[in-house]
Design an enzyme around this catalytic site. Structure first.
Site, PDB file in Angstrom:
ATOM      1  N   CYS A  37       4.890  -0.196  33.637  1.00  0.00           N
ATOM      2  CA  CYS A  37       4.526   0.630  32.473  1.00  0.00           C
ATOM      3  C   CYS A  37       5.740   1.391  31.975  1.00  0.00           C
ATOM      4  O   CYS A  37       6.571   1.834  32.768  1.00  0.00           O
ATOM      5  CB  CYS A  37       3.431   1.603  32.890  1.00  0.00           C
ATOM      6  SG  CYS A  37       2.984   2.793  31.617  1.00  0.00           S
ATOM      7  N   ASP A  38       5.823   1.549  30.668  1.00  0.00           N
ATOM      8  CA  ASP A  38       6.974   2.262  30.112  1.00  0.00           C
ATOM      9  C   ASP A  38       6.799   3.774  30.102  1.00  0.00           C
ATOM     10  O   ASP A  38       7.751   4.498  29.844  1.00  0.00           O
ATOM     11  CB  ASP A  38       7.218   1.802  28.669  1.00  0.00           C
ATOM     12  CG  ASP A  38       6.095   2.240  27.747  1.00  0.00           C
ATOM     13  OD1 ASP A  38       4.934   2.273  28.197  1.00  0.00           O
ATOM     14  OD2 ASP A  38       6.377   2.575  26.586  1.00  0.00           O
ATOM     15  N   ARG A  45      -5.351   7.824  16.757  1.00  0.00           N
ATOM     16  CA  ARG A  45      -3.998   7.302  16.988  1.00  0.00           C
ATOM     17  C   ARG A  45      -3.830   5.899  16.362  1.00  0.00           C
ATOM     18  O   ARG A  45      -2.779   5.589  15.827  1.00  0.00           O
ATOM     19  CB  ARG A  45      -3.730   7.271  18.499  1.00  0.00           C
ATOM     20  CG  ARG A  45      -2.382   6.686  18.897  1.00  0.00           C
ATOM     21  CD  ARG A  45      -1.218   7.548  18.478  1.00  0.00           C
ATOM     22  NE  ARG A  45       0.047   6.856  18.615  1.00  0.00           N
ATOM     23  CZ  ARG A  45       1.133   7.091  17.897  1.00  0.00           C
ATOM     24  NH1 ARG A  45       1.130   8.050  16.982  1.00  0.00           N
ATOM     25  NH2 ARG A  45       2.233   6.416  18.095  1.00  0.00           N
ATOM     26  N   ASN A  56      -1.506  -3.525  28.072  1.00  0.00           N
ATOM     27  CA  ASN A  56      -2.461  -2.463  28.378  1.00  0.00           C
ATOM     28  C   ASN A  56      -3.898  -2.979  28.417  1.00  0.00           C
ATOM     29  O   ASN A  56      -4.161  -4.061  27.907  1.00  0.00           O
ATOM     30  CB  ASN A  56      -2.352  -1.372  27.299  1.00  0.00           C
ATOM     31  CG  ASN A  56      -1.447  -0.252  27.748  1.00  0.00           C
ATOM     32  OD1 ASN A  56      -1.348   0.056  28.932  1.00  0.00           O
ATOM     33  ND2 ASN A  56      -0.791   0.377  26.780  1.00  0.00           N
ATOM     34  N   TYR A  60      -0.971  11.606  30.751  1.00  0.00           N
ATOM     35  CA  TYR A  60      -2.307  11.056  30.491  1.00  0.00           C
ATOM     36  C   TYR A  60      -3.404  11.775  31.279  1.00  0.00           C
ATOM     37  O   TYR A  60      -4.581  11.631  30.962  1.00  0.00           O
ATOM     38  CB  TYR A  60      -2.339   9.546  30.792  1.00  0.00           C
ATOM     39  CG  TYR A  60      -1.749   8.713  29.673  1.00  0.00           C
ATOM     40  CD1 TYR A  60      -2.546   8.208  28.657  1.00  0.00           C
ATOM     41  CD2 TYR A  60      -0.390   8.444  29.623  1.00  0.00           C
ATOM     42  CE1 TYR A  60      -2.006   7.444  27.622  1.00  0.00           C
ATOM     43  CE2 TYR A  60       0.159   7.686  28.596  1.00  0.00           C
ATOM     44  CZ  TYR A  60      -0.654   7.191  27.600  1.00  0.00           C
ATOM     45  OH  TYR A  60      -0.124   6.448  26.581  1.00  0.00           O
ATOM     46  N   HIS A 117      -0.893   5.615  34.444  1.00  0.00           N
ATOM     47  CA  HIS A 117      -1.315   6.693  33.533  1.00  0.00           C
ATOM     48  C   HIS A 117      -2.113   7.752  34.300  1.00  0.00           C
ATOM     49  O   HIS A 117      -3.019   8.387  33.733  1.00  0.00           O
ATOM     50  CB  HIS A 117      -2.150   6.149  32.368  1.00  0.00           C
ATOM     51  CG  HIS A 117      -1.328   5.450  31.319  1.00  0.00           C
ATOM     52  ND1 HIS A 117      -1.850   4.947  30.160  1.00  0.00           N
ATOM     53  CD2 HIS A 117      -0.002   5.180  31.250  1.00  0.00           C
ATOM     54  CE1 HIS A 117      -0.899   4.389  29.418  1.00  0.00           C
ATOM     55  NE2 HIS A 117       0.242   4.517  30.070  1.00  0.00           N
ATOM     56  N   ARG A 123      -8.680  -1.512  18.636  1.00  0.00           N
ATOM     57  CA  ARG A 123      -8.193  -0.231  19.161  1.00  0.00           C
ATOM     58  C   ARG A 123      -8.894   0.920  18.430  1.00  0.00           C
ATOM     59  O   ARG A 123      -9.286   1.913  19.045  1.00  0.00           O
ATOM     60  CB  ARG A 123      -6.672  -0.111  18.989  1.00  0.00           C
ATOM     61  CG  ARG A 123      -6.135   1.255  19.444  1.00  0.00           C
ATOM     62  CD  ARG A 123      -4.619   1.351  19.428  1.00  0.00           C
ATOM     63  NE  ARG A 123      -4.184   2.657  19.931  1.00  0.00           N
ATOM     64  CZ  ARG A 123      -2.910   3.014  20.073  1.00  0.00           C
ATOM     65  NH1 ARG A 123      -1.948   2.172  19.771  1.00  0.00           N
ATOM     66  NH2 ARG A 123      -2.584   4.213  20.543  1.00  0.00           N
TER      67      ARG A 123
HETATM   68  C1  G6P Z   1       3.019   4.834  26.059  1.00  0.00           C
HETATM   69  C2  G6P Z   1       2.211   4.169  27.104  1.00  0.00           C
HETATM   70  C3  G6P Z   1       1.712   2.857  26.666  1.00  0.00           C
HETATM   71  C4  G6P Z   1       0.999   2.983  25.358  1.00  0.00           C
HETATM   72  C5  G6P Z   1       1.871   3.642  24.355  1.00  0.00           C
HETATM   73  C6  G6P Z   1       1.006   3.918  23.138  1.00  0.00           C
HETATM   74  O1  G6P Z   1       4.221   4.192  25.884  1.00  0.00           O
HETATM   75  O2  G6P Z   1       2.892   3.955  28.285  1.00  0.00           O
HETATM   76  O3  G6P Z   1       0.834   2.392  27.638  1.00  0.00           O
HETATM   77  O4  G6P Z   1       0.653   1.726  24.886  1.00  0.00           O
HETATM   78  O5  G6P Z   1       2.351   4.841  24.830  1.00  0.00           O
HETATM   79  O6  G6P Z   1       1.801   4.158  22.092  1.00  0.00           O
HETATM   80  P1  G6P Z   1       1.230   4.163  20.634  1.00  0.00           P
HETATM   81  O7  G6P Z   1       2.397   4.605  19.856  1.00  0.00           O
HETATM   82  O8  G6P Z   1       0.782   2.765  20.326  1.00  0.00           O
HETATM   83  O9  G6P Z   1       0.084   5.122  20.605  1.00  0.00           O
END
Ligand code: G6P
Length: 440
Positions: free
Chosen positions: A167-168, A284, A145, A264, A198, A91
């Site tokens: 997706c959340d 991030r 993802n 997004y 997104h 990542r």
């Molecule tokens: C949201 C998105 C997810 C993503 C996450 C990232 O919940 O829907 O697709 O993975 O944010 O969160 P993070 O805290 O890992 O940056």
């Protein structure tokens, strides 16, 4: 009584999902809960803590943690999948390599998202195959993802499989909109939304009595975006990067004040600003490695040392209740209305029938039945056509082993300003992903 396997058991999201499942046992009873991960070392700390939590809260549940697919996927009704192929190490590369070229560095959008997509496809397909081999009647609830590319790959490679891609993120946004209008949660809203994952827009938000809440939400958005500080409710995630995202939504909203945008979209519409505020040395991924990863593993270790979770700081993943809603809809044929990624098939009448779109569906025992959206305006349609082509090219590049198509995907992405940059960046990402991607 259900049997579940969480695939990607070593994820730091696993404990909060387990706590959420335990909190919902009255709605969704469980007899067996398994954690499966191909990295058993990473999974072991999480698993030991989850085992203690389950023993304390619901000793009747049979708990299993394994890296053996046959053990993990036999005798399950649901596979809940949130895998991260390449973990945080990759990542970080997805985010940092593009920034060297002043291009968006993000895990699901732009070149980093495409890179992650090409890693994820194999892992997700492998899990579908395990499910079909060992529990052919199970459903896979997939929130791995980058969801758009993963969903397109499922459509292309496993079209008949019992997989629902969800997706959340919209869930979180809906909770925010509910708070803006003084309601408790997304459950108090009925929404209309369309787009890609997104990459979409809310066109209607009503309360349970059918009152139109959009005017009030719009006037809040115009001032504050999705940031809830103005009403003293900014609690869930106050990491600086997310606060910036909620603030930026205000500018995305200005492009079409008839709709409420997914946050997004800022990466596609304001790439220069996003690159300017990014720190190429600390993205991030670093925020998560130093934050959530340390916190969750630390808490799990404490549980294991003490042998009890009674005083744990781990929290129930409240917004993860959509996973239970989805499982209940499939088990009990509830026809709950949920946003799912499905093949368009005419639901958006003026858009590619084969695109994977994120739209409201009624979910019952046969799966997701999409609701009709009608035609979408030129601005949104134009953006979506460009983006869906990027996603399709990425999946074709994977299946055909085609560097040419991947180059096209990069050159077409709105996040990459010019094809020569696309080419150099592609070469770097091929090198960085050589242990994961097919040979191109
Ligand atoms: C949201 C998105 C997810 C993503 C996450 C990232 O919940 O829907 O697709 O993975 O944010 O969160 P993070 O805290 O890992 O940056």
């Amino acid at each position: 009584q259900h049997s579940i396997v969480i695939a990607g058991g070593g994820s730091t999201y696993t404990p909060e999902i387990v706590l959420m499942l335990l909190d919902n046992l009255d709605k969704f009873p469980i007899r067996q809960l398994k954690l499966y991960d191909n990295d058993s070392e990473r999974q072991s700390t999480i698993a030991k803590a989850c085992e203690i939590i389950i023993k304390e809260q619901a000793p009747h549940i049979q708990f299993v943690a394994t890296d053996n697919p046959e053990i993990g996927f036999t005798d399950v009704d649901f596979v809940m999948a949130h895998i991260r192929v390449g973990k945080y190490e990759m990542r970080e590369k997805d985010e940092k390599l593009p920034l060297k070229y002043n291009v968006i560095g993000q895990e699901t959008c732009g070149p980093g998202g495409i890179a992650y997509g090409l890693r994820s496809i194999k892992g997700v397909v492998e899990i579908i195959d395990y499910m079909e081999m060992y529990s052919p009647n199970a459903w896979m609830l997939n929130y791995s993802n980058p969801a758009s590319i993963v969903a397109e790959a499922c459509r292309e490679l496993r079209p008949e499989s019992r997989v629902l891609n969800i997706c959340d993120h919209p869930i979180g946004l809906e909770d925010r909109m509910a708070k803006m209008v003084g309601l408790d949660s997304r459950k108090d809203l009925t929404i209309r939304y369309y787009g890609l994952n997104h990459f979409g827009w809310y066109t209607d938000v009503q309360d349970k009595d059918g009152n139109d809440l959009l005017p009030q939400i719009k006037s809040y958005m115009a001032e504050n975006g999705f940031n809830l500080n103005a009403i003293g409710k900014e609690t869930r995630n106050s990491d600086p990067s997310w606060l910036h995202t909620y603030d930026m939504a205000k500018f995305v909203y200005e492009l079409d004040p008839n709709t409420i945008p997914n946050t997004y979209l800022k990466y596609y519409l304001f790439p220069n600003t996003e690159v300017e505020i990014a720190d190429a040395n600390r993205t991030r991924a670093n925020e998560v490695i130093d934050g959530r990863e340390k916190r969750v593993f630390g808490e799990c270790r404490k549980i294991v040392e003490k042998g009890t979770a009674k005083e744990t700081a781990l929290e129930i993943g409240a917004h993860a209740t959509y996973i239970v809603d989805l499982a209940c809809a499939l088990s009990y044929n509830t026809h709950e209305r949920m946003l799912i990624m499905v093949e368009n098939n005419g639901a958006i009448s003026n858009f590619d029938a084969t695109a994977m779109v994120e739209i409201p569906c009624l979910v019952g025992s046969k799966g997701a039945e999409p609701l009709s959206i009608g035609s979408v305006p030129t601005f949104q349609k134009g953006l979506m056509e460009q983006q869906v082509a990027v996603e399709k090219l990425a999946v074709e590049a994977y299946t055909e082993g085609s560097k040419q198509k991947l180059y096209q995907a990069f050159a077409l992405s709105k996040t990459i300003p010019s094809a020569d940059i696309a080419k150099d960046l592609l070469d770097e990402l091929i090198e960085a992903n050589k242990d994961y991607w097919p040979t191109l």
